[in-house]
Design an enzyme around this catalytic site. Structure first.
Site, PDB file in Angstrom:
ATOM      1  N   GLY A  92     -19.882  20.369  25.282  1.00  0.00           N
ATOM      2  CA  GLY A  92     -20.668  20.903  26.386  1.00  0.00           C
ATOM      3  C   GLY A  92     -21.668  21.947  25.943  1.00  0.00           C
ATOM      4  O   GLY A  92     -21.873  22.963  26.611  1.00  0.00           O
ATOM      5  N   ALA A  93     -22.330  21.687  24.821  1.00  0.00           N
ATOM      6  CA  ALA A  93     -23.193  22.708  24.198  1.00  0.00           C
ATOM      7  C   ALA A  93     -24.635  22.654  24.679  1.00  0.00           C
ATOM      8  O   ALA A  93     -25.488  23.339  24.116  1.00  0.00           O
ATOM      9  CB  ALA A  93     -23.156  22.549  22.676  1.00  0.00           C
ATOM     10  N   ASN A  94     -24.917  21.891  25.717  1.00  0.00           N
ATOM     11  CA  ASN A  94     -26.312  21.766  26.151  1.00  0.00           C
ATOM     12  C   ASN A  94     -26.756  22.881  27.089  1.00  0.00           C
ATOM     13  O   ASN A  94     -27.942  23.024  27.366  1.00  0.00           O
ATOM     14  CB  ASN A  94     -26.546  20.417  26.832  1.00  0.00           C
ATOM     15  CG  ASN A  94     -25.683  20.231  28.061  1.00  0.00           C
ATOM     16  OD1 ASN A  94     -24.501  19.929  27.917  1.00  0.00           O
ATOM     17  ND2 ASN A  94     -26.236  20.388  29.258  1.00  0.00           N
ATOM     18  N   GLY A 109     -25.389  26.950  29.181  1.00  0.00           N
ATOM     19  CA  GLY A 109     -24.381  27.942  29.516  1.00  0.00           C
ATOM     20  C   GLY A 109     -23.601  28.478  28.334  1.00  0.00           C
ATOM     21  O   GLY A 109     -24.154  28.778  27.272  1.00  0.00           O
ATOM     22  N   GLY A 147     -21.474  27.023  26.341  1.00  0.00           N
ATOM     23  CA  GLY A 147     -21.470  26.182  25.151  1.00  0.00           C
ATOM     24  C   GLY A 147     -22.723  26.359  24.319  1.00  0.00           C
ATOM     25  O   GLY A 147     -22.656  26.430  23.088  1.00  0.00           O
ATOM     26  N   SER A 192      -9.630  29.654  32.246  1.00  0.00           N
ATOM     27  CA  SER A 192     -10.319  30.391  33.301  1.00  0.00           C
ATOM     28  C   SER A 192      -9.290  31.249  34.024  1.00  0.00           C
ATOM     29  O   SER A 192      -8.086  30.958  34.010  1.00  0.00           O
ATOM     30  CB  SER A 192     -10.964  29.405  34.284  1.00  0.00           C
ATOM     31  OG  SER A 192     -11.305  30.031  35.501  1.00  0.00           O
ATOM     32  N   TYR A 248      -9.077  22.089  40.240  1.00  0.00           N
ATOM     33  CA  TYR A 248      -9.719  22.849  39.166  1.00  0.00           C
ATOM     34  C   TYR A 248      -8.725  23.833  38.546  1.00  0.00           C
ATOM     35  O   TYR A 248      -8.621  23.930  37.314  1.00  0.00           O
ATOM     36  CB  TYR A 248     -10.942  23.597  39.703  1.00  0.00           C
ATOM     37  CG  TYR A 248     -11.645  24.428  38.655  1.00  0.00           C
ATOM     38  CD1 TYR A 248     -12.313  23.821  37.598  1.00  0.00           C
ATOM     39  CD2 TYR A 248     -11.640  25.822  38.716  1.00  0.00           C
ATOM     40  CE1 TYR A 248     -12.954  24.577  36.621  1.00  0.00           C
ATOM     41  CE2 TYR A 248     -12.284  26.583  37.749  1.00  0.00           C
ATOM     42  CZ  TYR A 248     -12.936  25.960  36.711  1.00  0.00           C
ATOM     43  OH  TYR A 248     -13.565  26.705  35.751  1.00  0.00           O
TER      44      TYR A 248
END
Length: 307
Positions: free
Chosen positions: A20-22, A24, A26, A143, A168
């Site tokens: 998820g590095a695209n 935020g 990440g 979280s 979640y």
């Protein structure tokens, strides 16, 4: 002294995968690891968005990874192991938050399937590439929502009833349980690898706007303006867990501010539910059955590592 990225040791010669590095957390995590010399693989579901982000991370590689598809997870792991001689850091960052009820490509509830099962499978398929590396670490993001979660073994797919925020919380509790149970198993095997966990506090990221319904997004937009810290600050706990020398395996890092909502990173205490070893063993068995991934943990030749 408050911990910042200026205190990160040099990461030259180390290889890191960040899911998820695209955007935020990440993206900021990938950016800071690369800035310190790491060879960073940005594992992203959307390659178009990933390519735009990659240009902001010096020397980074981009690979396609959809954690909501076990086929994609396996394909990524095969490509990585074929093109790299090892792995030093695995940052299990990607996730979805509070969407309407949906299913993964394999039929799992989307949040449990993406946030937990996808990372469980990915870690199991890559962990052999980490063994014997100096200070290899797996960092899994949880979280504060884990404190509201419960592992509903009789309703993991939300078939009987579904509340997106409860789902979640369950997925984030599963992330933390997994990180702690993985550390117990690595330690028992005499492995050189450490399993760590982290949470970002209340950080303003794209996660809050990618999936929840409009009313939730509007509410969180107001909260971001009034209370949230930046994604640069939110990325500090996972970076601390990934790079701070001497941290013991099983460290859970979070912000040092009031209620752990923001601030600089430090070791924090997970909830009692996250430390329940009976639940952890059951969740591990269920996760292996659902993903078909069996962990093979072993110690390297030579003396047992200091943990």
């Amino acid at each position: 002294m408050k911990w910042t990225t200026e205190q990160m040791p040099d990461q030259g010669g180390r290889t890191a995968v960040v899911t998820g590095a695209n955007s935020g957390l990440g993206l900021e995590t990938a950016r800071q690891l690369a800035r310190k010399g790491a060879r960073v693989v940005m594992a992203c579901r959307n390659l178009e968005k990933g390519e735009a982000a990659r240009r902001d991370v010096e020397g980074a590689e981009l690979e396609q990874l959809d954690l909501a598809s076990l086929e994609s997870v396996r394909a990524f792991a095969e490509r990585f192991r074929a093109s790299h001689d090892g792995l030093d850091l695995l940052i299990n960052n990607a996730g979805v938050m509070a969407p309407p009820r949906q299913r993964t490509a394999d039929g799992f509830e989307l949040q449990f399937g993406t946030n937990h099962l996808g990372h469980f499978a990915l870690t199991g398929l890559l962990i052999g590439a980490m063994e014997g590396r100096e200070d290899g670490r797996v960092v899994t993001l949880s979280s504060q929502a884990h404190r509201t979660g419960r592992i509903a073994f009789d309703n993991l797919g939300g078939d009987r009833h579904y509340f997106r925020w409860r789902a979640y919380g369950q997925s984030k509790l599963a992330n933390l349980i997994f990180a702690l149970e993985l550390e117990r198993r690595l330690s028992a095997a005499g492995s050189t690898i450490k399993s760590m966990a982290a949470h970002p506090g209340y950080a303003a990221t794209n996660l809050q706007f990618a999936a929840p319904p409009l009313a939730d997004r509007l509410f969180m937009k107001v909260g971001n303006v009034l209370f949230a810290q930046s994604d640069e600050m939110g990325a500090l706990p996972p970076l601390y867990a990934a790079t701070e020398p001497g941290l013991p395996g099983g460290t859970y890092a979070g912000p040092d501010g009031l209620g752990e909502r923001g601030g600089h990173p430090k070791p924090v205490v997970p909830s009692g539910a996250a430390r329940n070893e009976e639940v952890a063993k059951r969740l591990w068995d269920v996760s292996e059955q659902m993903t078909g991934v069996r962990y093979e943990l072993s110690a390297p030749a030579g003396p047992a590592p200091r943990r």
